[in-house]
Design an enzyme around this catalytic site. Structure first.
Site, short mmCIF file in Angstrom:
data_model
loop_
_atom_site.label_atom_id
_atom_site.label_comp_id
_atom_site.label_asym_id
_atom_site.label_seq_id
_atom_site.Cartn_x
_atom_site.Cartn_y
_atom_site.Cartn_z
N HIS A 43 7.80 14.64 1.16
CA HIS A 43 7.72 13.20 1.40
C HIS A 43 8.74 12.51 0.49
O HIS A 43 8.61 12.53 -0.72
CB HIS A 43 6.31 12.68 1.12
CG HIS A 43 6.20 11.19 1.28
ND1 HIS A 43 6.42 10.56 2.47
CD2 HIS A 43 5.94 10.21 0.38
CE1 HIS A 43 6.28 9.25 2.31
NE2 HIS A 43 5.99 9.01 1.05
N ASP A 45 10.44 9.17 -0.55
CA ASP A 45 10.43 7.70 -0.51
C ASP A 45 11.86 7.17 -0.59
O ASP A 45 12.62 7.54 -1.47
CB ASP A 45 9.62 7.14 -1.69
CG ASP A 45 8.14 7.41 -1.52
OD1 ASP A 45 7.61 7.01 -0.48
OD2 ASP A 45 7.54 8.04 -2.43
N ASP A 167 2.17 8.14 4.51
CA ASP A 167 1.91 7.42 3.26
C ASP A 167 1.62 5.93 3.37
O ASP A 167 0.98 5.37 2.49
CB ASP A 167 3.08 7.67 2.28
CG ASP A 167 2.72 7.33 0.84
OD1 ASP A 167 1.50 7.33 0.51
OD2 ASP A 167 3.61 7.05 0.03
N HIS A 417 8.09 1.85 2.96
CA HIS A 417 6.75 1.43 2.55
C HIS A 417 6.61 1.15 1.06
O HIS A 417 5.51 0.81 0.60
CB HIS A 417 5.69 2.43 3.04
CG HIS A 417 5.89 3.84 2.58
ND1 HIS A 417 6.64 4.75 3.30
CD2 HIS A 417 5.47 4.50 1.48
CE1 HIS A 417 6.63 5.91 2.68
NE2 HIS A 417 5.94 5.78 1.55
#
Ligand SMILES: *[C@@H]1O[C@H](CO)[C@@H](O)[C@H](O)[C@H]1NC(C)=O
Ligand SMILES: *[C@@H]1O[C@H](CO)[C@@H](O)[C@H](O)[C@H]1NC(C)=O
Ligand SMILES: [Zn+2]
Length: 985
Positions: A43, A45, A167, A417
């Site tokens: 994941h 970001d 997420d 996000h």
């Protein structure tokens, strides 16, 4: 045979160059056993604790050990070495950076992996966007950008089949609807309310069909959705990344600490307990987490052993089969199970991960950035349109190289996000703003080139980006100037221009040279306090301009020397008798004579008279207490008590009145003020609030709200939009699918408001449009509130490890200014107004200033003062959502029906427009309908069907006559010819 079926058959029969990607490439499973799909994933970001570029390179490892380049460097050789291994990759913002640095050989190898389905792109947006604070226009654009890169780089094998928002902090219904319209077969996410999750586990409804639109005909917005078992993390004690601390699989019996039996039994326990909550013989495990696989060897070596030893147990009667897999291969198995699934109709807000942990603060966190992001989208649409309207001269013109791609990418990054959500570290928020600013610069060159070309005159264009604090040097200093107003909407609009000036009266003329009424009002001391020494204007010039659809009007203003003092009357309340009130043709606003607060609104045409008290309050942010240590922070809103404190019980007011505007200035405190404004002819009131710097010298974090209190009998109901599109009904202390145990009476009732919130009874509706995303609620019947700004002293322990202080350059704290548009209407006709106005807000007029008297491009041809690319306005229910150059050859056109079904007696009807009839500045030479993201031909879209077969295939329509059903967006790729280029010799 349905065309979709035929297509599927054809692709099965022809092997093609794409080998066996997609469902055909899925690994074999074992029927009758419990098949555990291990999904190696990372994941990444797109900015959070570090900036996007720091994450890419792995810089600043003292903040966080995370380097995306190393992840891809490390994973690819593992995949190349072993055909059974799989990996999924999600965030194209990173992949694109990495790809640009690879050799031809490496690119070829990666293409092969993609063609074999061993490396699979999932989701495929530029980022994994936030869902609580994003606008649908920007979501579509960021998905388009990522998917376009994948399509152009890898072809059909690069096209993701599964949406993957593991997420984001709660899930919007519009997001699911948009994914469905992009052609995704399924959707997986990680976070949902802890009570919802418990309930779904109990009912085995962790996987379901989300009916994500109340207007679109099913299954157009139906999306199969699965809740992942463990967020996006591996089961407990089975984490083998360098960032984890679990023991590896130690399988040499002759060495110390042999643990295979323990690992196998731990794994089997995890598999069995997970399987209890799911309905098929297949379960999924996410083997990875934040920035995992920097040294992919660690994960893969241990997973190899896990698979080997767990499957070895099958000979001892174990019924668990474990394999490398991907979300789409798992989805394919769910589809083959051929079950019927429960339906979900609302959304997944708010998200709570505990009794006092509602993630509803981020709906408002960083309000200045949230507005900048929304304005940037506005400017990007203007930039995109002008690139199409003016053609190549916009990219290479008299002002230099114009470029829309920087702002496109900066906007796409800002949808992440932890970006527009406001949950990033301060230095990362600064980086997002910097990227947007660079995008603005490049677009300003493009817009200048395009305007000069369309006007036929090279002017010294100036973009005044601080008009909200009355700063604009050319209009402040010059005695004459031109105001170029560009309208990105597909219909003409009236716009109230407001510009800082130093004179007291001006002669303003329209494009035809006719004088239009204008007024100058003094710059308020609220504004003087915010702008400090950035500007010197004494007044604001106001006039009403009308601007044609998809085009511009140029107005001129000349200072009238020696004119009388401005005609505006300025009165303080003391001088007046009776109550203070303002009114125009539509509305009258009455203020309480004692408190100075708004106390009543009347809609004069509709004869509605509603007592409305509006005021500002603050919630005391919890620092954590005896009930829970949870503090209010960037993510979480936790007030220390349900009653907010008024900022002022009574306010000083003064009134400004003239032919064009009526304004009541209300001073609540040195850091909170408001102007309540009625422009002539407007059907709504404008409430311009200014909040900050929020004082914290009393050591109390504060969350500032505006609240409207009315006697409307709302029975617990209120309404909020979903990403600026469809409206969802909210009910206080209640949820759609389970019996809520409400543990936070305020925060647990907050919902994202991306563009509007309203309350209503049978007759009357009070609607507030916002200019950015904010949290909002109705905490008591008849009451409506929006959170404007927050300043907090503690971190809320969700990883960002900073309190949301937003100190600003001077350390004092940010001042934030914004607008609410307030409508009081009959309930049944409210949508007619707020729908149209909302589009006019997010695609507002772009003003450009120029001194005038520029160089005409062609001698004897006077510069054009008015222009429209349309022959006539689009019908009111049709919105031109996108007009953007996709690549050298093709242009994306998106048309949207902007009303929901049954929302408006007037406008909720199917509507047909003919593109060719509307556009005057070019002819369409080809037109092809595409998926929403514009990367797949619509007639080639074939989604897995999870509900009974759809309606019979539509008859082939006339390609330029486009019918839109309520809430439908249709996307086209067109080729066009500018008349100029074809007629030139
Ligand atoms: C304003 O400008 C127009 C157009 O140039 C002119 O006709 C008119 O007389 C001017 N009005 C005043 C008050 O100067
Ligand atoms: C603005 O002026 C009003 C009235 O003159 C005064 O009461 C108020 O304190 C001033 N506000 C600021 C921010 O200076
Ligand atoms: Zn994340």
């Amino acid at each position: 045979m349905a065309p979709a079926m035929l297509l599927l058959l054809l692709s099965l029969l022809s092997p093609g160059v794409s080998g066996a990607c997609g469902y055909k490439s899925c690994p074999a499973t074992k029927p009758g056993l419990l098949n555990v799909h291990l999904v190696p994933h990372t994941h990444n970001d797109v900015g959070w604790l570090k900036t996007v570029d720091q994450y890419f390179y792995g810089a600043q490892s003292s903040i966080q050990q995370a380097g995306v380049q190393y992840i891809l460097d490390s994973v690819i050789p593992q995949l190349l070495a072993d055909p059974s291994k799989r990996f999924i990759y999600v965030e194209v913002a990173f992949f694109y950076r990495w790809w640009n640095q690879q050799s031809q050989g490496m690119r070829q190898a990666v293409k092969q992996l993609v063609n074999d389905g061993r490396l699979e792109f999932i989701n495929g947006g530029w980022c994994m966007n936030d869902e609580g604070t994003t606008h649908y226009s920007a979501i579509i654009d960021q998905m388009t950008l990522g998917l376009q890169f994948l399509q152009e780089t890898f072809g059909d094998c690069g096209r993701p089949r599964v949406a993957w928002h593991i997420d984001p902090f709660g899930h919007s219904r519009e997001q699911a609807s948009l994914f469905a319209q992009m052609g995704f077969d399924g959707y997986f996410f990680g976070r949902l309310d802890y009570q919802d999750k418990e309930n779904r586990q109990k009912l085995r409804e962790m996987e379901f069909i989300w009916r994500a639109s109340a207007s679109l005909q099913p299954p157009a917005a139906d999306l199969f959705t699965g809740v992942l078992p463990n967020g996006y993390n591996p089961p407990a004690s089975l984490c083998w990344d360098g960032l984890c601390s679990d023991d590896p699989v130690m399988d040499d019996t002759s060495l110390e600490d042999y643990n295979v039996d323990a690992v196998v039994s731990r794994f089997l326990d995890a598999a069995y307990s997970q399987a209890r909550f799911y309905r098929t013989d297949h379960i999924i495990m996410t083997m990875g987490s934040d920035f995992h696989y920097e040294n992919a060897q660690l994960w893969y070596k241990n997973l190899d052993k896990l698979i080997h030893y767990v499957n070895l147990q099958q000979s001892n009667g174990s019924n668990v089969n474990v394999l490398y897999s991907t979300p789409s291969c798992y989805l394919s198995q769910l589809h083959q199970a051929n079950l019927s699934w429960s339906l979900k109709r609302q959304d997944f807000f708010p998200y709570a991960d505990g009794e006092h942990q509602f993630w509803t603060g981020y709906f408002t966190s960083r309000p200045a950035f949230k507005r900048y992001e929304r304005r940037s989208n506005n400017f990007l649409q203007v930039c995109n349109q002008l690139e199409v309207l003016a053609g190549s001269v916009s990219r290479e013109g008299p002002y230099g190289k114009g470029d829309s791609s920087l702002l496109k990418r900066a906007m796409a990054v800002a949808q992440h996000h932890d970006a527009v959500s406001g949950t990033e570290k301060q230095h990362v928020a600064n980086d997002y703003s910097k990227r947007l600013a660079a995008g603005w610069d490049a677009c300003q060159v493009l817009v200048s080139n395009a305007l000069a070309s369309l006007m036929g005159s090279k002017e010294d264009f100036v973009f005044c980006n601080k008009l909200n604090i009355s700063v604009c040097p050319p209009t402040e200093i010059s005695s004459r100037f031109q105001v170029i107003l560009y309208n990105p909407l597909g219909r003409s609009v009236c716009w109230n221009v407001r510009l800082p000036v130093s004179g007291v009266a001006y002669n303003v003329t329209d494009p035809g040279g006719q004088m239009v009424p204008s007024e100058v009002v003094p710059v308020s001391n609220f504004t003087r306090a915010v702008r400090c020494d950035q500007g010197n204007a004494s007044g604001e010039l106001i006039f009403q301009a009308s601007v044609p659809a998809l085009g511009f009007s140029i107005y001129s203003a000349v200072n009238l020397p020696g004119a009388p003092r401005c005609s505006s009357r300025l009165r303080t309340r003391k001088e007046r008798r009776g109550s203070l009130q303002i009114q125009n043709e539509h509305l009258r606003l009455v203020f309480d004579p004692v408190t100075g607060l708004l106390s009543q609104i009347q809609n004069l045409e509709k004869r509605i008279n509603l007592p409305v008290t509006q005021s500002f309050h603050w919630y005391n942010a919890s620092p954590g207490n005896f009930e829970s240590i949870q503090a209010s922070g960037a993510y979480i809103f936790r007030p220390n008590g349900s009653e907010p404190f008024p900022i002022a019980k009574a306010v000083h007011t003064h009134l400004v009145q003239n032919r064009l505007v009526q304004e009541v200035y209300q001073n609540f405190s040195p850091w909170c003020s408001q102007v309540v404004r009625l422009y002539a002819g407007q059907t709504f009131a404008e409430l311009e609030w200014t909040v900050g710097p929020i004082p914290i010298n009393d050591s109390q974090g504060k969350e500032i709200i505006t609240r409207f209190e009315t006697p409307l009998e709302t029975k617990g109901y209120f309404y909020t939009d979903s990403n600026g599109r469809e409206i969802l009904e909210r009910r206080r202390n209640s949820r759609e699918t389970w019996e809520l145990n409400q543990t936070e009476p305020v925060s647990g009732n907050y919902y994202p408001v991306n563009s509007r919130i309203y309350i209503k009874d049978n007759k009357v509706q009070l609607t507030v449009l916002t200019d950015r995303s904010q949290g909002g609620s109705s905490i008591a019947d008849g009451s409506l509130e929006l959170m404007l700004h927050r300043r907090l002293l503690f971190d809320d322990h969700r990883g960002v490890a900073e309190p949301l202080l937003e100190s600003g350059d001077d350390g004092e704290g940010l001042v934030v200014r914004g607008k609410h548009l307030l409508f009081l209407e009959n309930t049944e006709s409210s949508a007619d107004l707020h729908r149209l106005q909302a589009q006019q807000e997010f695609m507002a007029i772009q003003m450009v200033l120029a001194p005038g008297g520029g160089e005409p491009c062609k001698k004897r041809t006077p510069p054009r003062k008015e222009f429209s690319a349309l022959k006539e306005d689009l019908p009111p229910n049709v919105h031109l959502l996108t007009l953007a150059q996709r690549d050298e050859q093709s242009v994306i056109v998106r048309l949207e029906h902007q009303f929901a079904s049954a929302e408006s007696a007037k406008y909720s009807q199917p509507v047909t427009v003919n593109l060719q009839d509307h556009f005057s500045s070019f002819t369409f030479t080809a037109i092809e309908e595409m998926s929403l993201d514009s990367n797949q031909r619509r007639d080639c879209m074939s989604r897995l069907q999870w509900t009974p077969a759809p309606d019979a295939a539509d008859p082939q329509p006339d390609p330029t006559a486009i019918t839109l059903e309520p809430m439908q967006i249709r996307t086209f790729l067109v080729s066009l010819r500018h008349p100029k280029s074809s007629s030139h010799h």
